[in-house]
Structure formats: C-alpha cells, structure tokens
Design a protein around this motif. Structure first.
Motif, PDB file in Angstrom:
ATOM      1  N   VAL A   1     -82.357   7.544 -43.828  1.00  0.00           N
ATOM      2  CA  VAL A   1     -81.439   6.745 -44.643  1.00  0.00           C
ATOM      3  C   VAL A   1     -80.022   7.122 -44.240  1.00  0.00           C
ATOM      4  CG1 VAL A   1     -80.589   6.232 -46.953  1.00  0.00           C
ATOM      5  CG2 VAL A   1     -83.047   6.511 -46.565  1.00  0.00           C
ATOM      6  N   HIS A   2     -79.279   6.158 -43.750  1.00  0.00           N
ATOM      7  CA  HIS A   2     -77.907   6.435 -43.306  1.00  0.00           C
ATOM      8  C   HIS A   2     -76.977   6.461 -44.513  1.00  0.00           C
ATOM      9  CE1 HIS A   2     -78.625   6.032 -38.888  1.00  0.00           C
ATOM     10  NE2 HIS A   2     -79.729   5.477 -39.372  1.00  0.00           N
ATOM     11  N   PRO A   3     -76.097   7.456 -44.610  1.00  0.00           N
ATOM     12  CA  PRO A   3     -75.275   7.625 -45.811  1.00  0.00           C
ATOM     13  C   PRO A   3     -74.236   6.525 -46.012  1.00  0.00           C
ATOM     14  CG  PRO A   3     -74.621   9.195 -44.092  1.00  0.00           C
ATOM     15  CD  PRO A   3     -75.883   8.538 -43.626  1.00  0.00           C
ATOM     16  N   GLU A   4     -73.811   5.872 -44.929  1.00  0.00           N
ATOM     17  CA  GLU A   4     -72.840   4.790 -45.077  1.00  0.00           C
ATOM     18  C   GLU A   4     -73.446   3.683 -45.941  1.00  0.00           C
ATOM     19  OE1 GLU A   4     -72.437   7.023 -41.336  1.00  0.00           O
ATOM     20  OE2 GLU A   4     -74.060   5.788 -42.143  1.00  0.00           O
ATOM     21  N   GLY A   5     -72.753   3.302 -46.968  1.00  0.00           N
ATOM     22  CA  GLY A   5     -73.239   2.255 -47.855  1.00  0.00           C
ATOM     23  C   GLY A   5     -74.060   2.756 -49.025  1.00  0.00           C
ATOM     24  N   PHE A   6     -74.281   4.063 -49.088  1.00  0.00           N
ATOM     25  CA  PHE A   6     -75.026   4.612 -50.225  1.00  0.00           C
ATOM     26  C   PHE A   6     -74.070   4.728 -51.418  1.00  0.00           C
ATOM     27  CE2 PHE A   6     -77.198   7.570 -52.940  1.00  0.00           C
ATOM     28  CZ  PHE A   6     -78.539   7.314 -52.724  1.00  0.00           C
ATOM     29  N   GLU A   7     -73.915   3.614 -52.114  1.00  0.00           N
ATOM     30  CA  GLU A   7     -72.958   3.534 -53.222  1.00  0.00           C
ATOM     31  C   GLU A   7     -73.689   3.273 -54.536  1.00  0.00           C
ATOM     32  OE1 GLU A   7     -70.081   0.552 -52.453  1.00  0.00           O
ATOM     33  OE2 GLU A   7     -69.556   1.287 -50.454  1.00  0.00           O
ATOM     34  N   ILE A   8     -73.299   4.020 -55.552  1.00  0.00           N
ATOM     35  CA  ILE A   8     -73.831   3.799 -56.894  1.00  0.00           C
ATOM     36  C   ILE A   8     -72.649   3.627 -57.845  1.00  0.00           C
ATOM     37  CG2 ILE A   8     -75.180   4.764 -58.794  1.00  0.00           C
ATOM     38  CD1 ILE A   8     -76.864   6.239 -56.750  1.00  0.00           C
ATOM     39  N   ASP A   9     -72.394   2.367 -58.207  1.00  0.00           N
ATOM     40  CA  ASP A   9     -71.300   2.104 -59.137  1.00  0.00           C
ATOM     41  C   ASP A   9     -71.840   2.090 -60.566  1.00  0.00           C
ATOM     42  OD1 ASP A   9     -72.705  -0.236 -59.226  1.00  0.00           O
ATOM     43  OD2 ASP A   9     -71.068  -1.524 -58.546  1.00  0.00           O
ATOM     44  N   GLU A  10     -71.011   1.702 -61.518  1.00  0.00           N
ATOM     45  CA  GLU A  10     -71.416   1.739 -62.929  1.00  0.00           C
ATOM     46  C   GLU A  10     -72.613   0.822 -63.197  1.00  0.00           C
ATOM     47  OE1 GLU A  10     -69.444   0.902 -67.359  1.00  0.00           O
ATOM     48  OE2 GLU A  10     -68.165   1.148 -65.580  1.00  0.00           O
ATOM     49  N   ALA A  11     -72.592  -0.365 -62.599  1.00  0.00           N
ATOM     50  CA  ALA A  11     -73.717  -1.290 -62.799  1.00  0.00           C
ATOM     51  C   ALA A  11     -74.991  -0.736 -62.172  1.00  0.00           C
ATOM     52  CB  ALA A  11     -73.379  -2.655 -62.206  1.00  0.00           C
ATOM     53  N   SER A  12     -74.845  -0.079 -61.031  1.00  0.00           N
ATOM     54  CA  SER A  12     -76.006   0.529 -60.390  1.00  0.00           C
ATOM     55  C   SER A  12     -76.591   1.640 -61.249  1.00  0.00           C
ATOM     56  CB  SER A  12     -75.618   1.087 -59.018  1.00  0.00           C
ATOM     57  OG  SER A  12     -75.140   0.075 -58.169  1.00  0.00           O
ATOM     58  N   GLN A  13     -75.721   2.463 -61.831  1.00  0.00           N
ATOM     59  CA  GLN A  13     -76.185   3.552 -62.673  1.00  0.00           C
ATOM     60  C   GLN A  13     -76.899   3.016 -63.911  1.00  0.00           C
ATOM     61  OE1 GLN A  13     -75.957   6.953 -61.787  1.00  0.00           O
ATOM     62  NE2 GLN A  13     -77.534   6.900 -63.388  1.00  0.00           N
ATOM     63  N   GLN A  14     -76.393   1.914 -64.447  1.00  0.00           N
ATOM     64  CA  GLN A  14     -77.054   1.304 -65.599  1.00  0.00           C
ATOM     65  C   GLN A  14     -78.448   0.808 -65.211  1.00  0.00           C
ATOM     66  OE1 GLN A  14     -74.879  -1.907 -67.374  1.00  0.00           O
ATOM     67  NE2 GLN A  14     -76.325  -2.178 -69.064  1.00  0.00           N
ATOM     68  N   ALA A  15     -78.556   0.215 -64.011  1.00  0.00           N
ATOM     69  CA  ALA A  15     -79.861  -0.249 -63.544  1.00  0.00           C
ATOM     70  C   ALA A  15     -80.826   0.923 -63.375  1.00  0.00           C
ATOM     71  CB  ALA A  15     -79.702  -1.004 -62.226  1.00  0.00           C
ATOM     72  N   ILE A  16     -80.327   2.043 -62.875  1.00  0.00           N
ATOM     73  CA  ILE A  16     -81.162   3.237 -62.709  1.00  0.00           C
ATOM     74  C   ILE A  16     -81.615   3.762 -64.065  1.00  0.00           C
ATOM     75  CG2 ILE A  16     -81.129   5.641 -61.928  1.00  0.00           C
ATOM     76  CD1 ILE A  16     -79.145   4.714 -59.723  1.00  0.00           C
ATOM     77  N   ASN A  17     -80.702   3.755 -65.037  1.00  0.00           N
ATOM     78  CA  ASN A  17     -81.015   4.292 -66.367  1.00  0.00           C
ATOM     79  C   ASN A  17     -82.003   3.434 -67.143  1.00  0.00           C
ATOM     80  OD1 ASN A  17     -79.222   6.351 -65.822  1.00  0.00           O
ATOM     81  ND2 ASN A  17     -77.526   5.427 -66.973  1.00  0.00           N
ATOM     82  N   THR A  18     -82.028   2.136 -66.846  1.00  0.00           N
ATOM     83  CA  THR A  18     -82.845   1.216 -67.654  1.00  0.00           C
ATOM     84  C   THR A  18     -84.122   0.769 -66.948  1.00  0.00           C
ATOM     85  OG1 THR A  18     -81.521  -0.656 -66.839  1.00  0.00           O
ATOM     86  CG2 THR A  18     -80.850   0.349 -68.926  1.00  0.00           C
TER      87      THR A  18
END
Length: 446
Positions: free
Chosen positions: A219-236
């Motif tokens: 997995v290449h680190p470029e583009g590995f972004e977790i914004d607020e909406a992403s974190q909400q998706a992970i949490n739910t």
C-alpha cells in the motif's frame, strides 16, 4: 387459491431466491427457472474467482432450492431468440426477469481503445471457464494496471499475481491453467480514485490478498488520507473499519522480496491510457478528499509505465427484448419490481429482480430482500393477472423442442456436476470445470 405458473429468466442467485420465496409464500405456485447457459447459478459459477471456495458455499443453498419439486430448471435457452415474451405469456401467469449484469460499464478515457485494454467482465468470464468466451487470454504484460476499488478489481489483481500452480487447488479448467502458467505479470497496480475509507473491498477479500507466499501486498502512502467524513465512516461501519485496519497493516509491512507484487494506489484518478499502437502507460491525476466522501482533482499528474490495463469499474445490464430499458442507469424501469412502460404504467405480468432491477450493487442479503419485494408485488397483482392459455407444464418443453432448442434439465445438470467432480478427483482436486458448451451438454446426457 388457484394454481399459478411463473417463469423466471436467469438462474443466478436473484432468480433462484425469487423462485424459492414464491413457492414458500404461495403453496400452489410452480416455477420454471430458465438460463441461457446449460448450468445454473449465474455469477456464483461464472463471476466468483475460483480461489474463493467459501463464497461458493452459497451454491449448496441454491442447489437445495432448485431441487424442490415445485421448481424446474431449464437451461441452454436464450431469452429473446430461443423464446420470446409473447411465448412465455402463453405458458405462464407471470414472468420474472433476473438476468443480472454481464457487460463491462464503459470508461471514457483517451486511449481506452488501444490494444492491451481489457474489461473485467471478459477476463472474469475467461478465468471462470465461461463457455461463450475465447479459450485463450493474452498474458504477456509484465506490469499491469487495474482500475477500480471493488472486489472484482481485487480478484483480477490476485489472479494475475498468484502463480498458476497455487491455483491448481481450485476448479480452474485446463485452458485457464495453461494461460496462467504462461502469465508474465510481476507487478499489478490497483488504482482507486478515493481514500482508504471509501474503498469498496469487503474485509475478507482484502485480507486474502496476501495469503499467497509468492505475493507481496504494498500500500503506497501517497493518498492515504482520512478526513473527518472518513473517520465518521470508520466509526459507524464495522466493514469500513476492518478494511482500513487491514490497509494500515499492509502499509506498515515490509516487503518480503516475493517474486510478485500487488500495489494499491489511493487518491489516483485515471485520466488517459498512453501508448503508440498499444498500451504503454497510464496517466493518473492525484485527487484529494473534500469532506463528503468525494474527491476533486489537484492538477498533479503521474505517468505509470504499464503494459496492460484492466477496467473494473462496474458491470452493466443488457437491454432485454420486448422490455423497456434505462440505458443510462442500465436497469429495467420498475415500481417495486413491476416493469414500467415508457409512460410509467406497469406492464401486466412482467417483473424484475436482482441487478437488472437495481443495478450491480449489493451483496447476497440485498438480493434476497430484493426478490422478496418483487414476489410481494406479483402476489398482490395475482387477482388481475390473466391465466395462461395452457396449464400443461410440458407444453413449454414441447414448444422449445419443436423449435429445435436443445434445452437442458436439472437431471442433466446433476450429471454434469458429478462429471466435473470426477474430473477433479482424478487430479486430486474437488472439481475441474468443463468449459465447452457442447461438452457440458454431452456430459449431462452421458
């Protein structure tokens, strides 16, 4: 309660579930399940990668349904040419279409028509031994790009990266093994437009990506972004969390030096296929998350040297004869499964379920609930449905035979099934799939 006879067009999970629910909900229902192939099970047989035996456990449940006395399988019958809607109305109270999605959704990119571009549906059909595709596949590319962020993209990457001998435990046909044995791919690059929380892999498939000792997952680190909406998706979403956790483990893992590699690139949107006369590269644009799960381009471009491009951007249903079709959405217009004409009026006795109804999305659970909705609509409409002109269950078989249609039966499928298991047993495998349509029919009648 009068007896009813219903035709189901398509013997994949959607059609089989519809037949099962209908015969359970209405005890005087008789169902004939038609398929254009001599064998049942649709994409479970011809759309699931052969190294996923656990997923194919669903066949056991589908087999129990098709073995029911009130359900009859009629294979090797192509709707639209071998039998028409007007014919079916002569023999049945209603028709349920569950033909799924077999074509690749188009991708409009410069260079997409260069030799070396392939559709996922075609490649999957090849390695699954579909009888209607060529027996050979060009596997000369050493570096391959796979466009897409779903399970089909994972399957393609894994099949291309895993050595052929490791796939001999599966049901792959001889021609597929020979093709994979000549495969020259060493690096398979999977490109996803969005970030880790927007990936559509299922956790099990993603974990299985690294089960081969001959394959490193990078997995290449470029583009590995977790914004607020992403974190909400992970949490739910437990599924999203498991996928992201697996991705982070891949991200932290040191390559072992395995001879084959699968690379995952996030936030990279394909913009052009490059080459002079054939595929020589892929150009992508770096994207960034904008807070609502979608992305925008950044204007930063990268050219990747690749020898082949596989498009895994979704399947598309095909227009069915005598039915309206939404060519943009790739579905038959409907209201809770009732087929609608161009004026939005239900067409009496015609229904849809599965991907031809809702598009190529959702898992088995969605397919069951989808079928239940369609069957409920059919039963609600039953008082207004016109009974067929003939109630003889063999009349449709006589019609097919009279038109020279070489249809197959459930008994013949059982013989073919046993034949494939025997072929596999001779080589220490559970099954070896028969590919040729004619050979399938001959084995079923041996």
């Amino acid at each position: 309660m009068r007896q009813i006879r219903v035709a189901v067009i398509g013997a994949g999970p959607a059609g089989i579930y519809a037949a099962d629910i209908l015969t359970k909900e209405y005890e005087r229902a008789k169902v004939d399940v038609f398929d254009r192939l001599p064998a049942p099970y649709g994409l479970v047989r011809y759309g699931v990668a052969p190294d996923h035996p656990r997923i194919k456990e669903i066949i056991k449940a589908l087999r129990r349904v098709l073995s029911h006395n009130d359900i009859r399988f009629i294979g090797n019958v192509h709707y639209g040419s071998d039998i028409k809607l007007s014919d079916l109305r002569h023999f049945y109270d209603a028709v349920i279409f569950s033909t799924g999605a077999r074509a690749d959704r188009p991708l409009d990119l410069p260079g997409i028509d260069l030799p070396g571009n392939y559709g996922a549906a075609d490649f999957v059909s090849w390695y699954d031994g579909h009888p209607d595709v060529p027996r050979d596949w060009p596997l000369t590319a050493k570096t391959v790009a796979v466009l897409g962020a779903g399970n089909v993209a994972l399957d393609i990457a894994r099949v291309l990266a895993k050595p052929a001998d490791e796939q001999l435990t599966t049901e792959i046909a001889d021609n597929v093994y020979r093709g994979l044995a000549a495969n020259q791919a060493t690096d398979v690059h999977v490109f996803a437009r969005r970030g880790p929380a927007q990936i559509k892999f299922t956790p099990l498939e993603f974990r299985e990506l690294s089960h081969s000792p001959s394959v490193d997952v990078i997995v290449h680190p470029e583009g590995f972004e977790i914004d607020e909406a992403s974190q909400q998706a992970i949490n739910t979403s437990k599924s999203t969390k498991l996928v992201v956790d697996t991705m982070m483990r891949y991200l932290d893992r040191e390559p072992t030096g395995a001879p084959h590699r699968i690379h995952l690139h996030l936030c990279q949107s394909p913009v052009a296929v490059l080459g002079n006369g054939r595929v020589e590269g892929l150009r992508t644009e770096r994207t960034e998350l904008i807070g609502d799960g979608t992305v925008r381009g950044t204007g930063e471009f990268t050219d990747w040297p690749v020898d082949a491009v596989y498009r895994a951007v979704g399947y598309l249903s095909s227009h069915l004869a005598d039915l309206p079709f939404d060519h943009h959405a790739g579905v038959v217009p409907h209201d809770k499964g009732r087929v609608l004409d161009i004026d939005g009026v239900p067409i009496s006795d015609a229904y849809v379920t599965g991907w031809i109804k809702r598009g190529p999305i959702g898992l088995i659970g969605h397919t069951k609930s989808d079928a239940a909705e369609t069957v409920a609509s059919l039963l609600a409409d039953l008082p207004g449905l016109t009974p067929p002109e003939t109630s003889d269950p063999d009349a449709v078989l006589d019609h097919l035979a009279g038109n020279g249609i070489d249809f197959t039966t459930w008994r013949e499928w059982e013989r073919l099934d046993a034949h494939e298991i025997t072929l596999g047993g001779h080589r220490g495998r559970e099954r070896m799939k028969v590919v040729s349509r004619d050979e399938m029919i001959r084995a079923g009648r041996a």
